[in-house]
Design an enzyme around this catalytic site. Structure first.
Site, PDB file in Angstrom:
ATOM      1  N   CYS A   1      26.963  13.652 -18.879  1.00  0.00           N
ATOM      2  CA  CYS A   1      26.708  13.202 -20.255  1.00  0.00           C
ATOM      3  C   CYS A   1      25.574  14.022 -20.865  1.00  0.00           C
ATOM      4  O   CYS A   1      25.656  14.461 -22.015  1.00  0.00           O
ATOM      5  CB  CYS A   1      26.340  11.721 -20.285  1.00  0.00           C
ATOM      6  SG  CYS A   1      27.741  10.599 -20.188  1.00  0.00           S
TER       7      CYS A   1
ATOM      8  N   HIS B   1      38.168  20.812 -12.642  1.00  0.00           N
ATOM      9  CA  HIS B   1      37.730  22.117 -12.137  1.00  0.00           C
ATOM     10  C   HIS B   1      38.775  23.154 -12.532  1.00  0.00           C
ATOM     11  O   HIS B   1      39.977  22.955 -12.317  1.00  0.00           O
ATOM     12  CB  HIS B   1      37.644  22.099 -10.613  1.00  0.00           C
ATOM     13  CG  HIS B   1      36.642  21.127 -10.045  1.00  0.00           C
ATOM     14  ND1 HIS B   1      35.450  21.540  -9.499  1.00  0.00           N
ATOM     15  CD2 HIS B   1      36.661  19.772  -9.951  1.00  0.00           C
ATOM     16  CE1 HIS B   1      34.775  20.457  -9.072  1.00  0.00           C
ATOM     17  NE2 HIS B   1      35.498  19.385  -9.325  1.00  0.00           N
TER      18      HIS B   1
ATOM     19  N   HIS C   1      35.963  15.009 -15.051  1.00  0.00           N
ATOM     20  CA  HIS C   1      35.906  16.469 -15.207  1.00  0.00           C
ATOM     21  C   HIS C   1      37.055  17.107 -14.457  1.00  0.00           C
ATOM     22  O   HIS C   1      37.572  16.555 -13.489  1.00  0.00           O
ATOM     23  CB  HIS C   1      34.563  17.028 -14.722  1.00  0.00           C
ATOM     24  CG  HIS C   1      34.258  16.723 -13.285  1.00  0.00           C
ATOM     25  ND1 HIS C   1      33.788  15.499 -12.864  1.00  0.00           N
ATOM     26  CD2 HIS C   1      34.360  17.481 -12.167  1.00  0.00           C
ATOM     27  CE1 HIS C   1      33.607  15.509 -11.563  1.00  0.00           C
ATOM     28  NE2 HIS C   1      33.963  16.705 -11.101  1.00  0.00           N
TER      29      HIS C   1
ATOM     30  N   ASN D   1      38.983  15.455  -9.025  1.00  0.00           N
ATOM     31  CA  ASN D   1      38.755  14.622  -7.845  1.00  0.00           C
ATOM     32  C   ASN D   1      38.458  13.209  -8.328  1.00  0.00           C
ATOM     33  O   ASN D   1      37.578  13.013  -9.168  1.00  0.00           O
ATOM     34  CB  ASN D   1      37.584  15.168  -7.029  1.00  0.00           C
ATOM     35  CG  ASN D   1      37.870  16.552  -6.479  1.00  0.00           C
ATOM     36  OD1 ASN D   1      38.983  16.841  -6.050  1.00  0.00           O
ATOM     37  ND2 ASN D   1      36.876  17.431  -6.512  1.00  0.00           N
TER      38      ASN D   1
HETATM   39  P1  5GP Z   1      33.258  16.785  -7.951  1.00  0.00           P
HETATM   40  O1  5GP Z   1      32.916  16.964  -6.501  1.00  0.00           O
HETATM   41  O2  5GP Z   1      32.669  15.512  -8.512  1.00  0.00           O
HETATM   42  O3  5GP Z   1      34.722  16.923  -8.264  1.00  0.00           O
HETATM   43  O4  5GP Z   1      32.596  18.014  -8.699  1.00  0.00           O
HETATM   44  C1  5GP Z   1      31.305  18.017  -9.200  1.00  0.00           C
HETATM   45  C2  5GP Z   1      30.933  19.456  -9.425  1.00  0.00           C
HETATM   46  O5  5GP Z   1      29.832  19.485 -10.304  1.00  0.00           O
HETATM   47  C3  5GP Z   1      30.520  20.201  -8.155  1.00  0.00           C
HETATM   48  O6  5GP Z   1      31.359  21.335  -7.992  1.00  0.00           O
HETATM   49  C4  5GP Z   1      29.057  20.580  -8.415  1.00  0.00           C
HETATM   50  O7  5GP Z   1      28.734  21.863  -7.918  1.00  0.00           O
HETATM   51  C5  5GP Z   1      28.967  20.521  -9.929  1.00  0.00           C
HETATM   52  N1  5GP Z   1      27.659  20.150 -10.446  1.00  0.00           N
HETATM   53  C6  5GP Z   1      26.902  19.079 -10.047  1.00  0.00           C
HETATM   54  N2  5GP Z   1      25.789  19.007 -10.776  1.00  0.00           N
HETATM   55  C7  5GP Z   1      25.837  20.046 -11.656  1.00  0.00           C
HETATM   56  C8  5GP Z   1      24.948  20.496 -12.678  1.00  0.00           C
HETATM   57  O8  5GP Z   1      23.879  19.922 -12.933  1.00  0.00           O
HETATM   58  N3  5GP Z   1      25.327  21.594 -13.381  1.00  0.00           N
HETATM   59  C9  5GP Z   1      26.501  22.248 -13.138  1.00  0.00           C
HETATM   60  N4  5GP Z   1      26.774  23.326 -13.901  1.00  0.00           N
HETATM   61  N5  5GP Z   1      27.360  21.849 -12.185  1.00  0.00           N
HETATM   62  C10 5GP Z   1      27.020  20.762 -11.452  1.00  0.00           C
HETATM   63 ZN    ZN Z   2      28.726  10.658 -18.131  1.00  0.00          ZN
END
Ligand code: 5GP
Ligand code: ZN
Length: 104
Positions: free
Chosen positions: A8, A103, A101, A88
């Site tokens: 957010c 990827h 989100h 995910n």
């Molecule tokens: P998830 O595992 O929830 O599908 O993916 C979260 C992703 O967010 C991870 O790949 C992680 O590297 C990325 N991420 C987490 N915190 C931050 C941040 O503060 N900035 C950016 N640019 N990426 C983040």
């Molecule tokens: Zn949020």
């Protein structure tokens, strides 16, 4: 939007994270810990915890995210070589940030 949610805060520009693309409902920025030569996150401007939070009123947000993901792939020169778009949802999927989100 919540103050304790990192995505957010990024989506509303609080942290100065550069966006590689943006649209009405989503922003796209590079992953902090890239797992591929190109690793961009498409993040909804509205806080939804994950895809399972999406109901019919959110169709516009989710569709907009997928269109933006394809736009990111185009900008990054990936259309010919190919790319994946994944989300995910939940612990067994390895979700670590609890804000919708995708990827790229
Ligand atoms: P998830 O595992 O929830 O599908 O993916 C979260 C992703 O967010 C991870 O790949 C992680 O590297 C990325 N991420 C987490 N915190 C931050 C941040 O503060 N900035 C950016 N640019 N990426 C983040
Ligand atoms: Zn949020």
């Amino acid at each position: 939007m919540t103050d304790d949610c990192i995505f957010c805060r990024i989506a509303r520009g609080d942290l100065g994270t550069p966006f590689v693309a943006e649209s009405e409902h989503n922003v796209a920025f590079r992953d902090l810990a890239p797992q591929a030569p190109t690793h961009v996150l498409v993040v909804s401007r509205q806080h939804l915890t994950s895809l399972q939070d999406a109901v019919p009123q959110h169709v516009g947000i989710v569709a907009d995210a997928l269109v933006l993901a394809a736009e990111v792939a185009r900008q990054e020169g990936l259309l010919e070589s190919g790319y994946r778009v994944i989300t995910n949802d939940g612990p067994d999927a390895g979700q670590t940030v609890h804000h919708l989100h995708f990827h790229v």
